[in-house]
Design an enzyme around this catalytic site. Structure first.
Site, short mmCIF file in Angstrom:
data_model
loop_
_atom_site.label_atom_id
_atom_site.label_comp_id
_atom_site.label_asym_id
_atom_site.label_seq_id
_atom_site.Cartn_x
_atom_site.Cartn_y
_atom_site.Cartn_z
N CYS A 110 0.84 -1.21 0.00
CA CYS A 110 0.00 0.00 0.00
C CYS A 110 0.88 1.27 0.00
O CYS A 110 1.52 1.55 -0.99
CB CYS A 110 -1.00 -0.04 1.16
SG CYS A 110 -2.38 1.10 0.90
N HIS A 212 -3.71 -4.91 0.62
CA HIS A 212 -3.17 -5.34 1.91
C HIS A 212 -3.24 -6.86 2.05
O HIS A 212 -4.14 -7.37 2.72
CB HIS A 212 -3.92 -4.66 3.06
CG HIS A 212 -3.50 -3.27 3.34
ND1 HIS A 212 -2.39 -2.95 4.11
CD2 HIS A 212 -4.01 -2.08 2.93
CE1 HIS A 212 -2.25 -1.64 4.17
NE2 HIS A 212 -3.22 -1.09 3.47
N GLU A 214 -1.62 -8.78 3.90
CA GLU A 214 -1.50 -9.25 5.29
C GLU A 214 -2.86 -9.36 5.98
O GLU A 214 -2.99 -10.12 6.94
CB GLU A 214 -0.54 -8.33 6.08
CG GLU A 214 -1.13 -7.04 6.63
CD GLU A 214 -1.34 -5.94 5.59
OE1 GLU A 214 -1.09 -6.18 4.39
OE2 GLU A 214 -1.77 -4.84 5.98
#
Ligand code: MN
Length: 237
Positions: A110, A212, A214
């Site tokens: 990001c 994102h 994660e």
């Protein structure tokens, strides 16, 4: 250091509220740990310290956060530019430049992808809704693990070798890469043409994604694969 130890530095986020804090969302740490790496958080500090840390780690994760100061890419702030943080810019750009210099694998997420691009002389779209007519919604209001838009991935890219020709991704950005930095190429785009990933043209593992992963890795094999391939690249480097 043994070949089986992948000490991976993750740049800390910084909140400038009083008292200010260095912090990092646990999802980044967990994703690196789950992929077999050993995560270590790098807070803002004088350059000498950052240099020492960058001699210890074998890979770097550039994490999400506030907007990059547009002056870093030669622009005045557009009225819709968001919060900026000069300490964070200083930390992120120093880590990026040292990691590139040392040829360390980089996974940039990001804001991290935007930092990577700016470090290599690229520019950013300061606000997608204001500056890209007809753009889709890139500020998601849905569960964080849920992919709200598709990305099409460039055939033959590093990214396509990891996740294939397309993916559903989450989306928490209002800025995006504009002019692509030197030594980078676009490896994924949203349906509106917004750049969603860039990677090194040199073949080394330097990859920036606008989403994102994660926050998706618990439920999404493609997001997990990104971290696994990154840690493998670190171990092989
Ligand atoms: Mn997006």
């Amino acid at each position: 250091m043994s070949n089986t130890q992948a000490l991976i530095g993750l740049v800390a986020q910084h909140s400038s509220d009083q008292p200010d804090r260095y912090f990092l969302n646990a999802a980044y740490v967990n994703a690196i740990h789950n992929a077999g790496g050993i995560p270590i958080i790098i807070p803002y500090q004088p350059l000498e310290g950052i240099r020492t840390v960058l001699h210890q780690v074998r890979g770097v994760v550039l994490t999400g956060g506030v907007d990059v100061d547009p002056q870093r890419y030669g622009e005045a702030p557009h009225r819709a530019c968001g919060e900026i943080n000069p300490l964070r810019d200083e930390l992120d750009l120093a880590v990026t430049e040292l990691a590139l210099e040392r040829n360390l694998p980089i996974l940039a997420i990001c804001r991290g992808a935007q930092v990577l691009n700016v470090a290599l002389g690229g520019t950013l779209v300061q606000d997608i809704p204001e500056q890209i007519p007809g753009a889709i919604k890139h500020r998601q209001e849905a569960p964080k693990w849920y992919g709200t838009h598709s990305v099409s991935i460039q055939p033959g890219s590093l990214l396509s070798s990891i996740v294939g020709s397309d993916a559903q991704v989450n989306s928490y950005h209002h800025q995006a890469i504009a002019k692509v930095g030197t030594g980078l190429r676009v490896s994924a785009e949203a349906p509106d043409g917004v750049v969603e990933a860039v990677e090194s043209t040199s073949g080394s593992f330097v990859l920036g994604v606008q989403w994102h992963p994660e926050l998706m890795e618990e439920r999404c094999p493609a997001a997990r694969a990104l971290f696994r391939h990154f840690v493998q690249a670190v171990l092989a480097n």
